[in-house]
Design an enzyme around this catalytic site. Structure first.
Site, short mmCIF file in Angstrom:
data_model
loop_
_atom_site.label_atom_id
_atom_site.label_comp_id
_atom_site.label_asym_id
_atom_site.label_seq_id
_atom_site.Cartn_x
_atom_site.Cartn_y
_atom_site.Cartn_z
CG ASP A 15 -1.86 1.25 1.21
OD1 ASP A 15 -2.47 1.50 0.15
OD2 ASP A 15 -1.97 1.95 2.22
CB SER A 16 0.18 4.73 -0.92
OG SER A 16 -1.01 4.85 -0.16
CB CYS A 59 -3.18 0.66 -2.61
SG CYS A 59 -3.21 2.40 -3.03
CD GLU A 99 -0.76 7.24 5.71
OE1 GLU A 99 0.39 7.38 6.10
OE2 GLU A 99 -1.19 6.14 5.30
CB CYS A 146 -9.80 4.77 0.08
SG CYS A 146 -8.19 5.24 0.79
CG HIS A 163 -5.56 5.16 4.20
ND1 HIS A 163 -4.98 4.61 3.08
CD2 HIS A 163 -4.54 5.68 4.92
CE1 HIS A 163 -3.68 4.81 3.13
NE2 HIS A 163 -3.39 5.46 4.25
N1 DGL Z 1 -5.13 3.42 0.64
C1 DGL Z 1 -5.09 3.92 -0.70
C2 DGL Z 1 -6.31 3.45 -1.47
O1 DGL Z 1 -6.88 2.41 -1.15
C3 DGL Z 1 -4.97 5.40 -0.90
C4 DGL Z 1 -4.09 6.17 -0.03
C5 DGL Z 1 -3.34 7.25 -0.76
O2 DGL Z 1 -3.93 8.23 -1.22
O3 DGL Z 1 -2.15 7.06 -0.84
O4 DGL Z 1 -6.70 4.09 -2.42
#
Ligand code: DGL
Length: 279
Positions: free
Chosen positions: A15-16, A78, A163, A197, A199
């Site tokens: 993931d990012s 992600c 984050e 997403c 997150h």
């Molecule tokens: N967790 C990432 C997703 O599912 C996005 C987070 C980011 O913007 O880096 O899209």
């Protein structure tokens, strides 16, 4: 470009940042016997506001690193990377790296479940700007369920809230309500909302608070875990390459201490984290 031989190893999850940990924990609950290697590109997060080319290049570097470290299979935990980089990696990079290795995303498994979730056939999506602009969800949903209407809202402030560990602060309420109201104003018949997403599950209590009770909220972790189990059942040649020790190692492109602190929000265990330099 590097080439990687066939070898056994852990399942790679990328993931990012920290969002993929919501996917990893569900996968480990369902498939605890395998070894796992998680890579968070925390130094370059967020990806959600970045261009197609940049997300592809960053994701490609991370997937390549996980393959170099011996993963036969990599899950892009992600949505932004799944929307913007998955196809290019599958079509351009994998054939050179090793056509036997695999990269799987999180969008397709989520979309496959949607037909059974909605009665009104009106669905909402919360996701990053990148995922919304890619139109990956409408495209994939219409391939499988042409009768479903999907309304999408980009929530650029939700990932920074998570984050920065502000997801349960009072300030977060303002931004959660703002995007929820935006979605509700787009379509009154929505009965199902996708958290597109990885997150966003951390914001679930607040999203639940502002969405009317009859609207079902779909988080991806359990769906992706079930889909992976099914994939491995159908692909025995891949399954036999996965090592079974139940271990889990973490890599971050940022500081190890910072990763440990923030990851503890997602995971309730002591973890082993190493710093990794890409390119
Ligand atoms: N967790 C990432 C997703 O599912 C996005 C987070 C980011 O913007 O880096 O899209």
């Amino acid at each position: 470009m590097a080439q990687f031989p066939n070898q056994s190893g852990p399942i790679g999850v990328f993931d990012s940042g920290y969002g993929g940990l919501t996917i990893l924990s569900e996968i480990r609950k369902r498939l605890p016997m395998y070894d796992y290697l998680y890579l968070g590109d925390n130094a370059r997060t967020p990806y959600g506001t970045r261009s197609f080319d940049v997300v592809y290049e960053y994701t490609r570097q991370c997937a390549e690193k996980l393959f170099e470290l011996g993963c036969p299979l990599v899950i892009l935990g992600c949505n932004t990377a799944s929307a913007k980089a998955l196809k290019s990696i599958q079509m351009t990079d994998l054939p050179v790296w090793n056509p036997e290795r695999r990269v799987l995303g999180v969008i397709r498994p989520t979309v496959e479940q949607i037909g059974d979730c909605t009665r009104t056939r009106h669905v909402g999506l919360f996701a990053t700007i990148g995922t919304v602009q890619s139109e990956s969800y409408p495209i994939e949903i219409h391939k499988l369920f042409p009768d479903i209407k999907i309304s999408c809202v980009a929530c650029p402030l939700w990932v920074p809230l998570v984050e920065n560990s502000e997801y349960d602060s009072e300030g977060a309420d303002y931004f959660v309500k703002k995007y929820v109201d935006q979605l509700l104003a787009m379509d009154k018949e929505i009965d199902t909302v996708i958290l597109g997403c990885t997150h966003y599950p951390l914001l679930l209590p607040k999203i639940r608070k502002y969405l009317p009770a009859h609207i079902r909220i779909i988080s991806q972790g359990a769906i992706v875990a079930a889909s992976l189990e099914d994939y491995l059942r159908r692909h025995q040649s891949m399954e036999t390459l996965l090592t079974r020790g139940g271990s889990c190692q973490f890599l971050t492109t940022e500081s190890v201490e910072k990763f440990k602190r923030s990851a503890s929000i997602f995971l309730s265990e002591e973890i082993s984290v190493s710093h990794i330099q890409l390119n």
